[in-house]
Enzyme design. Structure first.
Site, PDB file in Angstrom:
ATOM      1  N   ARG A 173       0.872  -1.183   0.000  1.00  0.00           N
ATOM      2  CA  ARG A 173       0.000   0.000   0.000  1.00  0.00           C
ATOM      3  C   ARG A 173       0.904   1.227   0.000  1.00  0.00           C
ATOM      4  NH1 ARG A 173       0.409   1.754   5.262  1.00  0.00           N
ATOM      5  NH2 ARG A 173       0.493   0.149   6.882  1.00  0.00           N
TER       6      ARG A 173
ATOM      7  N   HIS B  31      -2.044   3.348   6.449  1.00  0.00           N
ATOM      8  CA  HIS B  31      -2.962   2.246   6.745  1.00  0.00           C
ATOM      9  C   HIS B  31      -4.408   2.722   6.616  1.00  0.00           C
ATOM     10  CE1 HIS B  31      -4.573  -1.368   8.557  1.00  0.00           C
ATOM     11  NE2 HIS B  31      -5.207  -0.631   9.453  1.00  0.00           N
TER      12      HIS B  31
ATOM     13  N   TYR C 298       7.527   4.023  10.170  1.00  0.00           N
ATOM     14  CA  TYR C 298       7.878   2.604  10.230  1.00  0.00           C
ATOM     15  C   TYR C 298       8.290   2.020   8.877  1.00  0.00           C
ATOM     16  CZ  TYR C 298       2.922   2.326   8.825  1.00  0.00           C
ATOM     17  OH  TYR C 298       1.712   2.490   8.187  1.00  0.00           O
TER      18      TYR C 298
END
Length: 360
Positions: free
Chosen positions: A259, A263, A273
């Site tokens: 992606r 999120h 991250y």
């Protein structure tokens, strides 16, 4: 035991048809799709990418509610869906709204779902699907039950469901596959491995080398697919569907995808991250770029055709959000009326209170 596990893991090689340059590397596996079907698949991918871009913008404007970006996962989502029949049942997770739209859910209702409006969950007759599941992994048990129902009714259809790599850590993931495997239910379980369950890397989700190998414990077929290669995804799903309707049981498909956005739009920051190098690596695997190169090489796609799709998508999205805006605002009493045929006493008191407020 270590050698046994390694032998199992080594059986799950990544299935691919198109490489990153849009070149065929597995001619024998090429699906039997006409030129028009190939173009339709590209149409849907481009349209969905624009829908994602506009949905993010609408969310930032406060005109949508919950939204999980889809850019980067178009081949995984639409390649699996394109292999289905209209009567098949789609059991989506929250990122899988594109499959619902291409399965027949009106676009304006998809926007209403994002806003939490009850009409967004009132699917039209003939749209065989459940609303996107928010509870991680719960859709796997739902799909197993739906698939078993199809088998008992003698239907030649399948139930397909989706989760991310993080969903494979949930009990429902195993329970759904085990149940479907035990009863030979016609289900297709898709794991869209985009490498991060919110911020947790897949390496911290499991010690398994692949997620596809988890099918072994359930006694069902499993395959790992290049999730940025729409033809490979389509071919794997088509085969899984044929096996299922022929009584050969369910399949677990792991799609290796990515992606590009956060999120969800609810405050996630992927730069905390994910490294820039990793993002750049996966951008080179963009499913639209890869398939575009393939189609251009066959003389089936052009910049002019793609611009037409982009303009069509923008216009239809504009009309859909306008229609969503025209829907009556949802009221507290609507929630109560939709939940209960007969209100319990303690809610009847609250209902009367809110009804009085709403009538002012």
């Amino acid at each position: 035991m270590k050698r046994t596990i390694e032998n199992i893991e080594n059986q799950f090689e990544t299935f691919q048809i198109l490489n990153e340059n849009g070149e065929i590397v597995n001619q024998d596996a090429m699906p039997d799709l006409s030129d028009e079907e190939l173009k339709e698949l590209m149409f849907r991918m481009v349209y969905t990418r624009i829908l994602d871009q506009r949905s993010i913008a609408l969310n930032r404007q406060g005109r949508l509610g919950f939204y999980a970006p889809t850019a980067g996962q178009e081949a995984s989502q639409l390649g699996t869906h394109y292999a289905l029949e209209k009567e098949d049942f789609v059991v989506p997770a929250y990122r899988d709204v594109p499959q619902l739209i291409w399965h027949g859910l009106p676009l304006y209702q998809a926007f209403l779902f994002s806003r939490g409006h009850f009409h967004g969950n009132q699917f039209p007759e003939g749209v065989n699907a459940l609303s996107p599941q928010i509870i991680i992994g719960a859709q796997y048990t739902q799909a197993a039950g739906i698939a078993l129902g199809m088998k008992k009714r003698g239907k030649k259809n399948v139930a397909i469901t989706y989760t991310g790599d993080g969903g494979t850590s949930q009990g429902d993931f195993y329970e759904g596959m085990n149940f479907a495997g035990a009863y030979g239910a016609p289900a297709i379980f898709v794991v869209q491995n985009n490498r991060f369950a919110i911020s947790v890397p897949v390496e911290k989700q499991t010690a398994a080398k692949t997620l596809a190998q988890k099918a072994v414990a359930a006694g069902i077929d499993g395959i790992q697919v290049d999730g940025m290669d729409v033809l490979a995804v389509y071919a794997a799903t088509k085969q899984a569907r044929e096996r299922a309707v022929n009584g050969e049981g369910p399949t677990l498909i792991e799609t290796l995808t990515y992606r590009y956005g956060p999120h969800t739009m609810a405050g996630d920051d992927p730069t905390r991250y994910r490294s820039e190098d990793l993002d750049n690596e996966w951008e080179k695997k963009d499913p639209l770029v890869r398939f575009r190169k393939f189609l251009e090489g066959k003389g089936l796609w052009s910049e002019e055709e793609e611009n037409k799709v982009i303009e069509q998508a923008k216009e239809e999205i504009k009309e859909a959000i306008k229609k969503a805006d025209e829907q009556p605002k949802q009221k507290v009493t609507d929630l109560m009326e939709n939940m209960y045929e007969t209100l319990p006493a303690h809610l009847q008191e609250q209902y009367d209170e809110y009804k009085a407020k709403e009538s002012k």
